[in-house]
Design an enzyme around this catalytic site. Structure first.
Site, PDB file in Angstrom:
ATOM      1  CD  GLU A 100      -3.019   0.819   2.338  1.00 21.95           C
ATOM      2  OE1 GLU A 100      -3.591  -0.300   2.400  1.00 21.95           O
ATOM      3  OE2 GLU A 100      -3.222   1.725   3.153  1.00 21.95           O
ATOM      4  CG  ASP A 102      -1.686   4.501   2.751  1.00 23.51           C
ATOM      5  OD1 ASP A 102      -2.228   3.905   1.813  1.00 23.51           O
ATOM      6  OD2 ASP A 102      -1.512   3.994   3.877  1.00 23.51           O
ATOM      7  CD  GLU A 104      -3.745   7.210   6.023  1.00 24.16           C
ATOM      8  OE1 GLU A 104      -4.585   6.320   6.236  1.00 24.16           O
ATOM      9  OE2 GLU A 104      -2.708   7.355   6.697  1.00 24.16           O
ATOM     10  CB  THR A 118       3.296   9.942   2.910  1.00 23.30           C
ATOM     11  OG1 THR A 118       4.477  10.259   3.670  1.00 23.30           O
ATOM     12  CG2 THR A 118       2.846  11.175   2.138  1.00 23.30           C
ATOM     13  CD1 TRP A 193      -7.287   6.346  13.397  1.00 24.02           C
ATOM     14  CD2 TRP A 193      -5.523   7.491  12.676  1.00 24.02           C
ATOM     15  NE1 TRP A 193      -7.380   6.428  12.022  1.00 24.02           N
ATOM     16  CE2 TRP A 193      -6.303   7.121  11.556  1.00 24.02           C
ATOM     17  CE3 TRP A 193      -4.349   8.220  12.469  1.00 24.02           C
ATOM     18  CZ2 TRP A 193      -5.952   7.450  10.249  1.00 24.02           C
ATOM     19  CZ3 TRP A 193      -4.004   8.557  11.156  1.00 24.02           C
ATOM     20  CH2 TRP A 193      -4.800   8.157  10.073  1.00 24.02           C
TER      21      TRP A 193
END
Length: 289
Positions: A100, A102, A104, A118, A193
């Site tokens: 993966e 990312d 976010e 990241t 979180w």
């Protein structure tokens, strides 16, 4: 902000090939969940995801890819967005040992900056988070968030400016994303979180939260049903992102990235000794070019 702009102009950052096209969403993507929380504009070239207490929403590419330059223009939720997570990422969707890559966007209280997180998972191992405080307001307008993934490195870009490199160091025993991956995006509740380590919760009185996406062209190597054999084709230099000039950043790009990281990065897992008393192997294996 002006200091960064001056540095980038002096560095003469190489502009990547433009892949932006007014391609309708349905050409390459489909909704993965939250159909009733999705709206389309401009003949399907702009999509809006919304989230309320009942649901968020997401979409994904219709096929998987084996390499490419993946570019999405995004405008994230405004107002008080604490706990809200907006994403754009690649995932192998493997049940075990998944890969993966990312982006976010971690929402925050109104007036406080967004953090762009990241992360990289390889063979099921993640925990490689870095966070950058953006040098502009990502809620005010669309900006380009880009992932270059080839056999040599993964590079994260914001508006063509590199902000992070994850090198292929498999020869040193470090995992590297190498499985077929789907392009995914979503808007979801991460208040356990996402903001202040989960201490600041989502304020549902601010709902619906809205994230907007543009640029549904895909500049990647698509895979057929025989994906594991076909992925070898995706390493060909016939694809521009696999050509030698994209095997590493040039000196000007490195200077631009270092300027961003020195001024705006506020978390690096490699420096977190409470979490990693012994730094992960890739942290000591020349992470950059």
């Amino acid at each position: 902000m002006m200091d960064l702009v001056v540095v980038l102009l002096l560095c003469g950052v190489l502009l990547l090939p433009s892949t932006a096209k007014d391609v309708p969403f349905d050409d390459n993507y489909s909704i993965t969940y939250g159909n009733d929380h999705v709206a389309f504009f401009n003949q399907g070239t702009q999509l809006q995801l919304s989230m309320d207490v009942h649901s968020g929403a997401g979409f994904g590419s219709k096929v998987n890819y084996g390499s490419g330059f993946f570019d999405m223009r995004i405008k994230v939720p405004n107002k008080d967005s604490a706990g809200v997570v907006t994403t754009f990422y690649l995932s192998s969707n493997s049940q075990y040992a998944h890969d993966e890559v990312d982006f976010e966007f971690l929402g925050n209280k109104e007036g406080k900056p967004y953090a762009l997180q990241t992360n990289v998972f390889a063979r099921g191992v993640g925990g490689r988070e870095e966070r950058t405080l953006l040098w502009f307001d990502p809620t005010a307008d669309f900006h380009s968030y880009q992932i270059l993934w080839n056999p040599y490195h993964v590079v994260f870009y914001v508006d063509n400016i590199p902000i992070r490199i994850y090198k292929n160091n498999t020869a040193s025993g470090v995992g590297y994303p190498s499985q077929p991956m789907q392009i995914l995006a979503s808007l979801w509740d991460g208040d356990g979180w996402a903001t202040d380590g989960g201490k600041t919760k989502t304020d549902w009185s601010q709902a619906p939260f809205i994230a907007s996406y543009q640029d549904f062209n895909v500049d990647g190597c698509p895979l057929t049903d025989n994906q594991n054999m076909d992925i070898q084709r995706c390493r060909s230099p016939n694809y521009w992102w696999n050509q030698r000039k994209f095997w590493k950043l040039d000196s000007n790009q490195m200077k631009a990235m270092e300027a961003v990281r020195n001024k705006y990065m506020n978390y690096d897992y490699c420096s977190d000794r409470n979490r990693y008393p012994v730094p992960p192997l890739e942290c000591s294996s020349n992470t950059y070019e």
